[in-house]
Design a protein around this motif. Structure first.
Motif, PDB file in Angstrom:
ATOM      1  N   ALA A 163       0.921  -1.137   0.009  1.00 53.61           N
ATOM      2  CA  ALA A 163       0.068  -0.021   0.145  1.00 53.61           C
ATOM      3  C   ALA A 163       0.970   1.282   0.091  1.00 53.61           C
ATOM      4  N   ALA A 164       2.015   1.212   0.639  1.00 55.81           N
ATOM      5  CA  ALA A 164       2.833   2.193   0.897  1.00 55.81           C
ATOM      6  C   ALA A 164       3.820   2.430  -0.511  1.00 55.81           C
ATOM      7  N   TYR A 165       4.030   1.434  -1.055  1.00 58.98           N
ATOM      8  CA  TYR A 165       4.987   1.298  -2.292  1.00 58.98           C
ATOM      9  C   TYR A 165       4.368   0.165  -3.189  1.00 58.98           C
ATOM     10  N   PRO A 166       3.116   0.572  -4.172  1.00 61.51           N
ATOM     11  CA  PRO A 166       2.836  -0.391  -4.873  1.00 61.51           C
ATOM     12  C   PRO A 166       3.705  -1.125  -5.857  1.00 61.51           C
ATOM     13  N   ALA A 167       4.942  -0.531  -6.130  1.00 61.75           N
ATOM     14  CA  ALA A 167       5.797  -1.099  -6.987  1.00 61.75           C
ATOM     15  C   ALA A 167       6.559  -2.557  -6.428  1.00 61.75           C
ATOM     16  N   LEU A 168       6.337  -2.884  -5.149  1.00 62.09           N
ATOM     17  CA  LEU A 168       7.123  -4.109  -4.416  1.00 62.09           C
ATOM     18  C   LEU A 168       7.019  -5.297  -5.454  1.00 62.09           C
ATOM     19  N   PRO A 169       5.655  -5.760  -5.724  1.00 61.98           N
ATOM     20  CA  PRO A 169       5.678  -6.943  -6.247  1.00 61.98           C
ATOM     21  C   PRO A 169       6.625  -6.865  -7.685  1.00 61.98           C
ATOM     22  N   LEU A 170       6.308  -5.817  -8.253  1.00 58.42           N
ATOM     23  CA  LEU A 170       7.270  -5.767  -9.553  1.00 58.42           C
ATOM     24  C   LEU A 170       8.812  -5.812  -9.068  1.00 58.42           C
ATOM     25  N   LEU A 171       9.157  -4.933  -8.126  1.00 60.07           N
ATOM     26  CA  LEU A 171      10.351  -5.096  -7.759  1.00 60.07           C
ATOM     27  C   LEU A 171      10.933  -6.645  -7.273  1.00 60.07           C
ATOM     28  N   ALA A 172      10.126  -7.275  -6.529  1.00 57.57           N
ATOM     29  CA  ALA A 172      10.393  -8.788  -6.171  1.00 57.57           C
ATOM     30  C   ALA A 172      10.464  -9.349  -7.588  1.00 57.57           C
ATOM     31  N   ARG A 173       9.526  -9.469  -8.439  1.00 57.49           N
ATOM     32  CA  ARG A 173       9.822 -10.167  -9.696  1.00 57.49           C
ATOM     33  C   ARG A 173      11.064  -9.810 -10.449  1.00 57.49           C
ATOM     34  N   THR A 174      11.374  -8.524 -10.630  1.00 57.76           N
ATOM     35  CA  THR A 174      12.455  -8.066 -11.306  1.00 57.76           C
ATOM     36  C   THR A 174      13.787  -8.390 -10.589  1.00 57.76           C
ATOM     37  N   ASN A 175      13.852  -8.568  -9.460  1.00 57.21           N
ATOM     38  CA  ASN A 175      14.878  -8.948  -8.584  1.00 57.21           C
ATOM     39  C   ASN A 175      15.354 -10.407  -8.974  1.00 57.21           C
ATOM     40  N   ARG A 176      14.319 -11.243  -8.778  1.00 50.88           N
ATOM     41  CA  ARG A 176      14.375 -12.671  -9.144  1.00 50.88           C
ATOM     42  C   ARG A 176      14.969 -12.845 -10.504  1.00 50.88           C
ATOM     43  N   GLU A 177      14.442 -12.109 -11.759  1.00 54.15           N
ATOM     44  CA  GLU A 177      14.843 -12.090 -13.081  1.00 54.15           C
ATOM     45  C   GLU A 177      16.327 -11.637 -12.994  1.00 54.15           C
ATOM     46  N   PHE A 178      16.777 -10.483 -12.156  1.00 54.97           N
ATOM     47  CA  PHE A 178      18.232 -10.377 -12.075  1.00 54.97           C
ATOM     48  C   PHE A 178      19.120 -11.557 -11.460  1.00 54.97           C
ATOM     49  N   LEU A 179      18.581 -11.943 -10.585  1.00 59.19           N
ATOM     50  CA  LEU A 179      19.219 -13.273 -10.183  1.00 59.19           C
ATOM     51  C   LEU A 179      19.605 -14.224 -11.130  1.00 59.19           C
ATOM     52  N   GLY A 180      18.711 -14.543 -11.833  1.00 58.99           N
ATOM     53  CA  GLY A 180      18.899 -15.485 -12.991  1.00 58.99           C
ATOM     54  C   GLY A 180      19.567 -15.105 -13.982  1.00 58.99           C
ATOM     55  N   ALA A 233      12.359   6.046  -5.191  1.00 60.20           N
ATOM     56  CA  ALA A 233      10.782   6.238  -4.742  1.00 60.20           C
ATOM     57  C   ALA A 233      10.622   7.268  -3.939  1.00 60.20           C
ATOM     58  N   SER A 234       9.413   7.667  -3.820  1.00 59.06           N
ATOM     59  CA  SER A 234       9.189   9.049  -3.126  1.00 59.06           C
ATOM     60  C   SER A 234       9.789   8.960  -1.606  1.00 59.06           C
ATOM     61  N   ARG A 235      10.019  10.177  -1.089  1.00 56.99           N
ATOM     62  CA  ARG A 235      10.553  10.043   0.301  1.00 56.99           C
ATOM     63  C   ARG A 235       9.419   9.493   1.429  1.00 56.99           C
ATOM     64  N   GLU A 236       8.286   9.763   0.816  1.00 58.28           N
ATOM     65  CA  GLU A 236       7.255   9.233   1.763  1.00 58.28           C
ATOM     66  C   GLU A 236       7.171   7.620   1.718  1.00 58.28           C
ATOM     67  N   SER A 237       7.431   6.988   0.639  1.00 54.98           N
ATOM     68  CA  SER A 237       7.030   5.580   0.334  1.00 54.98           C
ATOM     69  C   SER A 237       8.396   5.006   0.872  1.00 54.98           C
ATOM     70  N   ALA A 284      10.343   1.716   5.617  1.00 58.57           N
ATOM     71  CA  ALA A 284      11.406   1.542   6.719  1.00 58.57           C
ATOM     72  C   ALA A 284      10.298   1.316   7.996  1.00 58.57           C
ATOM     73  N   ARG A 285       9.366   1.908   8.207  1.00 53.87           N
ATOM     74  CA  ARG A 285       8.474   2.231   9.445  1.00 53.87           C
ATOM     75  C   ARG A 285       7.669   0.428   9.608  1.00 53.87           C
ATOM     76  N   ILE A 286       7.261   0.171   8.340  1.00 50.12           N
ATOM     77  CA  ILE A 286       6.439  -1.121   8.440  1.00 50.12           C
ATOM     78  C   ILE A 286       7.527  -2.336   8.854  1.00 50.12           C
ATOM     79  N   VAL A 302      16.942  -1.111   5.561  1.00 49.82           N
ATOM     80  CA  VAL A 302      17.864   0.260   5.362  1.00 49.82           C
ATOM     81  C   VAL A 302      18.154   0.315   3.814  1.00 49.82           C
ATOM     82  N   LEU A 303      17.226   1.109   3.565  1.00 50.23           N
ATOM     83  CA  LEU A 303      17.506   1.618   1.924  1.00 50.23           C
ATOM     84  C   LEU A 303      18.841   2.558   2.155  1.00 50.23           C
ATOM     85  N   ARG A 304      19.763   2.376   1.029  1.00 53.56           N
ATOM     86  CA  ARG A 304      20.950   2.968   0.762  1.00 53.56           C
ATOM     87  C   ARG A 304      20.940   3.696  -0.535  1.00 53.56           C
TER      88      ARG A 304
END
Length: 297
Positions: free
Chosen positions: A66-83, A221-225, A230-232, A241-243
C-alpha cells in the motif's frame, strides 16, 4: 575436496548436522518458528505470489505494498536479475554458488538456474529462518547428493558462514565462487557492520570469483514511500535500510564491475521479456533498487 565429504553436506551425516528431511506435502512449521512476527523472507515470498507465508507476513506485506505499490514488480525483477547474474557467472565457468539470504526456494532459484548452465554446479543456501531451511531441505531431496546444501546461519556473523562444516564440505574456497547477496544487505544496519561483513566475505574468495548483489534504495521512490516502508519493516524480523548508490557501491570493494556496472535493478543486462531498452516502461521507474555483478581479479 572429496566426493564423500560433499555427500555428507547433502545427507547431514558426519558434519554435526541436525538436518531433517521433509517433503513439501507434509511440511509443518518448526516448533521454534514464531509465525506472529512478520519475516522478510516470507514477505518476499508473498510479493512473488507464493504461498509459504503466514497471516502476519501477509498483513505486513500488504501494508508495504500500500505504501509502495511497485513492491511485487520489484520482487519479480529482482528474481529475474538473479537468473541473469547466475547465467553470467556460469558463463565464466563458475561451478560453486553461495546464496546468502536465499529466501524461500521457488521457481528461478539459484540451483535451478545454475544447473541449467552447469549440470555439476554446487549450491549452498544460507538463511537464518527455519521455514526457509525446511523448504530448502525438501528441495534437496531431488538433487544429486552433495550438490545442494543448506546452512542455517546469520549474515551478521560471516565467520560462522565461512567456517560452517556444511559450506566447507560443499565448496572449495580456493576456487572461484559466485557469492550472492541478493536483496539481503538492506536488512543489515550500518551499526551492525554491514561493510565489514561484506569485506570479510569478499576477502575469503579466490581470484576469479564474482559478487552478485542487489540492494533497495531510496533513489527511485518518493521520500514518503521510503519512510513508510522502513516503518513497516521495524515490526518485522529485520529492519529495512535503504541506501543511496554512493552507499551501495562500496560493498563491491576493489572488485571490477561487469558491464553495465551498478545500475537500477531492471537495467542490469535486460533480456527480451524483461526490460527491452534502457528507457524504462511506465511503472518500472519506481523499481527502487540497484544491482551489480563484479569480479575479483
Amino acid at each position: 575436496m572429496h566426493e564423500d565429504s560433499t555427500a555428507s553436506a547433502a545427507t547431514g551425516t558426519d558434519i554435526g548436522s541436525d538436518w531433517d528431511w521433509a517433503r513439501a506435502d507434509d511440511w509443518e512449521p518448526p516448533t521454534e518458528l514464531d509465525t506472529g512476527v512478520p519475516h522478510t523472507a516470507r514477505m518476499y515470498d508473498y510479493y512473488l505470489g507464493g504461498k509459504d507465508n503466514f497471516e502476519a507476513d501477509r498483513k505486513a506485506a500488504e501494508a508495504a505494498i500500500a505504501a509502495y505499490p511497485a513492491l511485487p514488480l520489484l520482487a519479480r525483477t529482482n528474481r529475474e536479475f538473479l537468473g541473469r547474474a547466475v547465467q553470467y557467472a556460469a558463463g565464466r565457468g563458475i561451478r560453486q554458488y553461495i546464496d546468502i539470504g536465499t529466501g524461500i526456494p521457488s521457481v528461478g532459484s539459484t540451483s535451478e538456474v545454475a544447473r541449467r548452465a552447469v549440470p555439476d554446479a554446487r549450491v549452498v543456501y544460507v538463511d537464518n529462518d527455519p521455514i526457509v531451511a525446511t523448504h530448502a531441505r525438501a528441495l534437496l531431496a531431488s538433487h544429486k547428493a552433495g550438490h545442494t546444501s543448506v546452512v542455517e546461519a546469520d549474515l551478521r556473523d560471516p565467520a560462522s558462514i565461512l567456517d560452517h562444516p556444511g559450506l566447507r564440505a560443499a565448496v572449495d574456497l580456493g576456487q572461484p565462487v559466485a557469492l550472492m547477496l541478493v536483496a539481503v544487505l538492506h536488512f543489515i544496519r550500518d551499526e551492525d557492520g554491514a561493510e565489514a561483513i561484506v569485506r570479510t566475505l569478499r576477502d575469503a574468495l579466490a581470484p576469479g570469483s564474482v559478487l552478485i548483489l542487489s540492494h533497495g534504495s531510496p533513489d527511485f521512490a518518493s521520500r514518503e514511500s521510503a519512510a513508510e516502508g522502513a516503518r513497516i519493516y521495524r515490526s518485522a524480523s529485520a529492519p529495512l535500510v535503504l541506501r543511496p548508490r554512493a552507499a551501495v557501491e562500496p560493498f563491491f570493494g576493489d572488485f571490477e564491475f561487469a558491464g553495465p556496472g551498478l545500475v537500477q535493478l531492471p537495467l542490469w543486462r535486460p533480456e527480451a521479456g524483461h526490460v527491452p531498452t534502457t528507457d524504462l516502461p511506465e511503472g518500472w521507474q519506481d523499481v527502487s533498487a540497484y544491482a551489480g555483478v563484479a569480479v575479483k581479479r
